[in-house]
Design an enzyme around this catalytic site. Structure first.
Site, PDB file in Angstrom:
ATOM      1  N   ASP A 221       0.852  -1.185   0.000  1.00  0.00           N
ATOM      2  CA  ASP A 221       0.000   0.000   0.000  1.00  0.00           C
ATOM      3  C   ASP A 221       0.892   1.240   0.000  1.00  0.00           C
ATOM      4  OD1 ASP A 221      -3.003   0.887   0.659  1.00  0.00           O
ATOM      5  OD2 ASP A 221      -1.627   2.207   1.734  1.00  0.00           O
ATOM      6  N   ASN A 229      -2.593  12.962  -3.497  1.00  0.00           N
ATOM      7  CA  ASN A 229      -3.730  13.358  -4.330  1.00  0.00           C
ATOM      8  C   ASN A 229      -4.286  14.710  -3.915  1.00  0.00           C
ATOM      9  OD1 ASN A 229      -3.916  11.316  -6.230  1.00  0.00           O
ATOM     10  ND2 ASN A 229      -5.202  10.013  -4.941  1.00  0.00           N
ATOM     11  N   HIS A 234      -4.883  14.426  -8.802  1.00  0.00           N
ATOM     12  CA  HIS A 234      -4.963  13.005  -9.156  1.00  0.00           C
ATOM     13  C   HIS A 234      -4.035  12.632 -10.310  1.00  0.00           C
ATOM     14  CE1 HIS A 234      -8.248  11.795  -6.484  1.00  0.00           C
ATOM     15  NE2 HIS A 234      -8.747  13.001  -6.692  1.00  0.00           N
ATOM     16  N   ASP A 238      -1.612   9.520 -10.201  1.00  0.00           N
ATOM     17  CA  ASP A 238      -1.546   8.460 -11.213  1.00  0.00           C
ATOM     18  C   ASP A 238      -0.106   8.169 -11.621  1.00  0.00           C
ATOM     19  OD1 ASP A 238      -4.266   8.282 -11.159  1.00  0.00           O
ATOM     20  OD2 ASP A 238      -4.609   9.367 -13.029  1.00  0.00           O
ATOM     21  N   GLU A 263      -4.613   2.410  -4.312  1.00  0.00           N
ATOM     22  CA  GLU A 263      -3.151   2.448  -4.165  1.00  0.00           C
ATOM     23  C   GLU A 263      -2.602   1.128  -3.644  1.00  0.00           C
ATOM     24  OE1 GLU A 263      -4.804   4.486  -0.387  1.00  0.00           O
ATOM     25  OE2 GLU A 263      -5.412   4.132  -2.457  1.00  0.00           O
TER      26      GLU A 263
END
Length: 349
Positions: A221, A229, A234, A238, A263
């Site tokens: 994770d 974010n 975002h 990404d 994630e």
């Protein structure tokens, strides 16, 4: 023991053998491990073929699609009569993607049948054309056969034209089949990172579990990903996910790396013991933590991006939910220990 009672016992035993065989075939086809949940699910479906659960399974598997563990959970996979189908949509992809996946499977079957039919027709017309040409040569010198020759020539031209059209149709069918295969692959690939997705991972784990081979499962994770974010947007998030996906794929070559969602990433270390799996994932963790990212647009430093991971041994035949649960608990232990580290069965960083 009376003859009637003995006959009833024999009948019961024979029926039990039949049920066992059917359940084994069901689990083998769907590549499900023979754990109690899957066994009970298969038993309920096969012994109640007209029930709501069996109808839902028929809908889900239409077109040759195999069930996944998540499908069974969505259908209320528990025990006995308490199994009630919650929905016929697959959990892992949503109703629209599931419908599209079923349509792809159905279309693929139709295209394969069409392609095979075209080849058969082409072979038949080719044979007919050769026979017709031979017959035409045999009667070409006879005056009485002039009309037959003329008719046969016309027919031969038509057959040759049909062969050409069938050849073109066969090529188109083969091209469509290849595109459908690609579409089925896309349905099991994460579009952002290019890694296999959750559904593909579940299928890979089921196949591995069925071999009886040992392995390890890691759950990773990204640390404080929400902060990335929220602070940078975002699109930057990404890019971070793609960078970590690349690092995991390169470090874990030969093993199955997938994006499980958000994630979260998972790795199936096939045939590896816990020490090997831990060392391999540690190399990826160090690589990621050593990088210093900058925003492409402004060159502003993003700082370090790290991930934490938990690794558990996957015993032969153990259900995914069981192994995943233990690896997930190790992951949270790693998070609680300060993040940017790994926690495994018997190994703590």
């Amino acid at each position: 023991m009376g003859a009637a009672k003995e006959a009833r016992l024999i009948a019961v035993e024979e029926r039990a053998d039949t049920v066992y065989d059917c359940i084994r075939a069901f689990l083998t086809f769907h590549r499900l491990s023979p754990d109690p949940v899957h066994y009970a699910f298969a038993h309920h479906v096969l012994c109640n073929p007209d029930g709501a659960l069996a109808r839902s399974v028929t809908t889900l598997t239409e077109g040759g699609i195999r069930l996944s563990t998540r499908d069974i959970e969505a259908l209320g996979g528990g025990t006995g009569s308490q199994m009630v189908p919650h929905s016929v949509g697959r959990v892992t992809g949503g109703a629209e993607s599931d419908a599209a996946d079923r349509l792809v499977a159905q279309t693929q079957i139709q295209v394969e049948g069409f392609s095979d039919m075209m080849r058969s027709m082409r072979a038949e017309t080719a044979n007919f054309g050769r026979d017709l040409a031979a017959s035409t040569d045999a009667v070409r010198g006879a005056a009485a056969g002039a009309d037959v020759v003329r008719l046969a020539t016309v027919m031969l031209d038509r057959v040759q034209s049909a062969e050409a059209r069938l050849a073109a149709a066969t090529r188109e069918a083969d091209q469509l089949r290849a595109k459908l295969e690609e579409a089925r692959g896309d349905a099991r690939r994460d579009s952002l990172t290019g890694l296999p997705n959750r559904r593909a991972f579940e299928e890979a784990f089921a196949e591995h579990s069925a071999t009886g081979e040992c392995g390890c499962l890691a759950v990773c994770d990204v640390d404080r990903f929400k902060r990335v974010n929220d602070q940078f947007g975002h699109s930057v998030g990404d890019r971070v996910l793609r960078a970590i996906a690349l690092a995991l794929r390169e470090a874990c070559t030969g093993h199955f790396v997938a994006r499980y969602g958000g994630e979260e990433f998972v790795i199936l270390f096939k045939g590896a013991d816990i020490a090997e799996a831990h060392a391999t994932l540690e190399r990826a963790r160090v690589t990621v933590a050593a990088k210093r990212y900058r925003l492409r647009e402004t060159d502003m430093p993003l700082g370090a991006v790290t991930f934490s991971g938990g690794i558990a041994v996957a015993e032969p035949g153990e259900a995914l939910c069981s192994v995943f649960g233990r690896a997930d608990r190790f992951l949270y232990r790693a998070k609680d220990s300060g993040r940017n580290n790994l926690c495994s069965d018997g190994i703590f960083d």
